[in-house]
Each structure stands twice: as structure tokens, then as C-alpha cells.
Write a protein that holds these residues in place. Structure first.
Motif, PDB file in Angstrom:
ATOM      1  N   UNK A  52      -6.105  24.554 -14.235  1.00 41.16           N
ATOM      2  CA  UNK A  52      -4.936  23.787 -14.660  1.00 41.16           C
ATOM      3  C   UNK A  52      -4.552  23.945 -16.105  1.00 41.16           C
ATOM      4  N   UNK A  53      -5.256  24.796 -16.843  1.00 38.84           N
ATOM      5  CA  UNK A  53      -4.963  24.990 -18.262  1.00 38.84           C
ATOM      6  C   UNK A  53      -3.681  25.767 -18.500  1.00 38.84           C
ATOM      7  N   UNK A  54      -3.277  25.798 -19.755  1.00 38.02           N
ATOM      8  CA  UNK A  54      -2.040  26.459 -20.165  1.00 38.02           C
ATOM      9  C   UNK A  54      -2.290  27.213 -21.462  1.00 38.02           C
ATOM     10  N   UNK A  55      -1.781  28.429 -21.546  1.00 42.09           N
ATOM     11  CA  UNK A  55      -1.902  29.262 -22.744  1.00 42.09           C
ATOM     12  C   UNK A  55      -0.520  29.765 -23.139  1.00 42.09           C
ATOM     13  N   UNK A  56      -0.246  29.771 -24.438  1.00 46.04           N
ATOM     14  CA  UNK A  56       1.001  30.317 -24.959  1.00 46.04           C
ATOM     15  C   UNK A  56       0.635  31.415 -25.945  1.00 46.04           C
ATOM     16  N   UNK A  57       1.085  32.638 -25.685  1.00 50.42           N
ATOM     17  CA  UNK A  57       0.886  33.783 -26.574  1.00 50.42           C
ATOM     18  C   UNK A  57       2.219  34.092 -27.250  1.00 50.42           C
ATOM     19  N   UNK A  58       2.212  34.235 -28.569  1.00 49.72           N
ATOM     20  CA  UNK A  58       3.450  34.364 -29.342  1.00 49.72           C
ATOM     21  C   UNK A  58       3.254  35.349 -30.490  1.00 49.72           C
TER      22      UNK A  58
ATOM     23  N   UNK B  94      11.040  35.066 -17.400  1.00 50.73           N
ATOM     24  CA  UNK B  94      11.627  33.825 -16.920  1.00 50.73           C
ATOM     25  C   UNK B  94      13.145  33.968 -16.934  1.00 50.73           C
ATOM     26  N   UNK B  95      13.806  33.666 -15.827  1.00 50.48           N
ATOM     27  CA  UNK B  95      15.271  33.724 -15.829  1.00 50.48           C
ATOM     28  C   UNK B  95      15.839  32.586 -16.681  1.00 50.48           C
ATOM     29  N   UNK B  96      17.017  32.770 -17.185  1.00 51.87           N
ATOM     30  CA  UNK B  96      17.614  31.772 -18.077  1.00 51.87           C
ATOM     31  C   UNK B  96      17.873  30.433 -17.402  1.00 51.87           C
ATOM     32  N   UNK B  97      17.870  30.409 -16.080  1.00 50.64           N
ATOM     33  CA  UNK B  97      18.052  29.127 -15.399  1.00 50.64           C
ATOM     34  C   UNK B  97      16.716  28.439 -15.104  1.00 50.64           C
ATOM     35  N   UNK B  98      15.620  28.986 -15.607  1.00 51.84           N
ATOM     36  CA  UNK B  98      14.311  28.370 -15.384  1.00 51.84           C
ATOM     37  C   UNK B  98      14.291  26.984 -16.022  1.00 51.84           C
TER      38      UNK B  98
ATOM     39  N   UNK C 173      14.321  39.467 -27.297  1.00 49.18           N
ATOM     40  CA  UNK C 173      13.153  38.595 -27.121  1.00 49.18           C
ATOM     41  C   UNK C 173      12.937  38.296 -25.642  1.00 49.18           C
ATOM     42  N   UNK C 174      11.682  38.058 -25.288  1.00 52.25           N
ATOM     43  CA  UNK C 174      11.344  37.774 -23.884  1.00 52.25           C
ATOM     44  C   UNK C 174      10.483  36.525 -23.798  1.00 52.25           C
ATOM     45  N   UNK C 175      10.739  35.740 -22.771  1.00 51.88           N
ATOM     46  CA  UNK C 175       9.834  34.663 -22.369  1.00 51.88           C
ATOM     47  C   UNK C 175       9.310  35.083 -21.006  1.00 51.88           C
ATOM     48  N   UNK C 176       8.035  35.415 -20.965  1.00 51.99           N
ATOM     49  CA  UNK C 176       7.411  35.887 -19.732  1.00 51.99           C
ATOM     50  C   UNK C 176       6.313  34.909 -19.339  1.00 51.99           C
ATOM     51  N   UNK C 177       6.030  34.859 -18.047  1.00 55.83           N
ATOM     52  CA  UNK C 177       5.044  33.890 -17.578  1.00 55.83           C
ATOM     53  C   UNK C 177       4.176  34.475 -16.478  1.00 55.83           C
ATOM     54  N   UNK C 178       2.992  33.886 -16.376  1.00 50.00           N
ATOM     55  CA  UNK C 178       2.056  34.165 -15.293  1.00 50.00           C
ATOM     56  C   UNK C 178       1.854  32.837 -14.574  1.00 50.00           C
ATOM     57  N   UNK C 179       2.025  32.863 -13.269  1.00 46.34           N
ATOM     58  CA  UNK C 179       1.918  31.627 -12.499  1.00 46.34           C
ATOM     59  C   UNK C 179       0.735  31.673 -11.539  1.00 46.34           C
ATOM     60  N   UNK C 180       0.306  30.493 -11.137  1.00 50.32           N
ATOM     61  CA  UNK C 180      -0.715  30.412 -10.093  1.00 50.32           C
ATOM     62  C   UNK C 180      -0.006  30.496  -8.738  1.00 50.32           C
ATOM     63  N   UNK C 181      -0.745  30.523  -7.640  1.00 52.87           N
ATOM     64  CA  UNK C 181      -0.103  30.665  -6.323  1.00 52.87           C
ATOM     65  C   UNK C 181       0.926  29.572  -5.991  1.00 52.87           C
ATOM     66  N   UNK C 182       0.816  28.405  -6.626  1.00 50.14           N
ATOM     67  CA  UNK C 182       1.778  27.338  -6.350  1.00 50.14           C
ATOM     68  C   UNK C 182       3.003  27.415  -7.260  1.00 50.14           C
ATOM     69  N   UNK C 183       3.026  28.361  -8.193  1.00 48.19           N
ATOM     70  CA  UNK C 183       4.169  28.524  -9.088  1.00 48.19           C
ATOM     71  C   UNK C 183       4.018  27.855 -10.440  1.00 48.19           C
ATOM     72  N   UNK C 184       2.900  27.190 -10.699  1.00 43.09           N
ATOM     73  CA  UNK C 184       2.659  26.551 -11.991  1.00 43.09           C
ATOM     74  C   UNK C 184       2.429  27.629 -13.049  1.00 43.09           C
ATOM     75  N   UNK C 185       3.100  27.502 -14.177  1.00 44.01           N
ATOM     76  CA  UNK C 185       2.908  28.467 -15.260  1.00 44.01           C
ATOM     77  C   UNK C 185       1.546  28.232 -15.900  1.00 44.01           C
ATOM     78  N   UNK C 186       0.716  29.262 -15.867  1.00 48.92           N
ATOM     79  CA  UNK C 186      -0.585  29.214 -16.524  1.00 48.92           C
ATOM     80  C   UNK C 186      -0.509  29.797 -17.924  1.00 48.92           C
ATOM     81  N   UNK C 187       0.326  30.815 -18.099  1.00 49.41           N
ATOM     82  CA  UNK C 187       0.447  31.476 -19.400  1.00 49.41           C
ATOM     83  C   UNK C 187       1.908  31.790 -19.678  1.00 49.41           C
ATOM     84  N   UNK C 188       2.321  31.477 -20.887  1.00 57.40           N
ATOM     85  CA  UNK C 188       3.653  31.804 -21.382  1.00 57.40           C
ATOM     86  C   UNK C 188       3.470  32.841 -22.478  1.00 57.40           C
ATOM     87  N   UNK C 189       4.267  33.899 -22.433  1.00 65.88           N
ATOM     88  CA  UNK C 189       4.187  34.960 -23.427  1.00 65.88           C
ATOM     89  C   UNK C 189       5.569  35.143 -24.044  1.00 65.88           C
TER      90      UNK C 189
END
Length: 160
Positions: A25-31, A60-64, A103-119
Motif C-alpha cells: 500500500x505504499x507510495x513513491x514519487x520519483x522526480x 497519466x492522461x490529462x483527464x486522470x 514533461x511527463x507524469x508516469x505511474x505504476x499501478x497495482x492490479x486494482x489500479x492504485x498508483x504505487x509509484x509516480x514518476x
């Protein structure tokens, strides 16, 4: 938030600990990493944590909802240059020229769609907070956008 991750080295023990944290359930942001070289170097290290074949990195699409959690950010992630680059370049925001112009906002999600990592790639959101008092023009140009994005990330990550 991890910064300048294009220079990161993740040991096997760190990768295992970070993987466990994220999958629980953790969250990481790489910047604050710019250009293709830094992206490739980061992904090489990231694959030790969560292999992209199993956990793909997606733009991430702009409508996220992250772009609308508290503040409306219809253009997605803002490009924020480090204050040193911005001052030295006369106001440019792309630290690696054409290679980092978008610039990009990219994400890695778990199987349920929860963002685990934001890049956030080709931008330096951290400087928008760290350097807000260094230069009034920098504050008005970047800090307000950076705070809006950061607050959206915080609200989204704590509610999803």
C-alpha cells in the motif's frame, strides 16, 4: 520523494524492501530527472523493484483524477526547471533542450489500479517548493504550479 533518480543505484536489499512497501500500500514519487539517458538509467534500477513487464510504467492522461484532485491542472504536470538552470538560461524550462521539452507524469499501478509509484520526468517539482523564497519571479512562475500539483498528488495518494 526521490530526486535525481537518473543517478540512483538500488541494491537488491533496497529493491526487496521497496517492493514490499509498495505492494503493501505504499507510495513513491520519483522526480527531477531529465532526458532519455536519465530515464533509461532510472528504469534499469526500477526494474529491480517492480519489473516493467509485470508492472508497466504508463503516462497519466490529462483527464486522470490526480490532475483534478484539489486544483484543476488541465495541462497535466507542469515543467519546472531548477532555479539555477532557469536563471542561467534566461528563463528556459527544458534542462536538456529538445530531449526534455515535454514533461511527463508516469505511474505504476497495482492490479486494482492504485498508483504505487509516480514518476515526474523532465521537470523538477521539488525546486518549486525548495526555492520559493529565492527569487520572487521564480515563485510566481513555478511555485504556485508546483504546489498545486504537489497538493493534488498528496490528496490523490491519500484517498486512493
Amino acid at each position: 520523494m526521490m530526486t535525481e533518480v537518473g543517478r540512483a543505484f538500488i541494491t537488491d536489499a533496497e529493491a526487496e524492501a521497496l517492493r514490499t512497501y509498495l505492494l503493501k500500500g505504499g507510495f513513491l514519487w520519483a522526480d527531477d530527472f531529465w532526458g532519455e539517458y536519465a530515464w533509461e538509467a532510472w528504469i534499469e534500477q526500477w526494474n529491480k523493484v517492480l519489473p516493467t513487464a509485470q508492472y508497466p510504467v504508463k503516462d497519466l492522461p490529462r483527464d486522470h483524477p490526480m490532475f483534478h484532485a484539489q486544483f484543476e491542472l488541465p495541462n497535466g504536470v507542469p515543467q519546472i526547471a531548477s532555479i539555477g538552470y532557469w536563471l542561467g538560461s534566461g528563463g528556459d524550462t527544458s534542462e536538456r533542450g529538445a530531449e526534455s521539452a515535454v514533461p511527463h507524469a508516469r505511474a505504476v499501478t497495482d492490479p486494482s489500479g492504485r498508483i504505487m509509484a509516480l514518476m515526474t520526468h523532465n521537470t523538477d517539482l521539488g525546486d518549486s517548493w525548495e526555492e520559493e523564497a529565492s527569487n520572487a519571479q521564480y515563485f510566481y512562475e513555478f511555485s504556485t504550479k508546483g504546489y498545486a500539483f504537489g497538493i493534488n498528488v498528496l490528496v490523490y495518494s491519500m484517498t486512493h
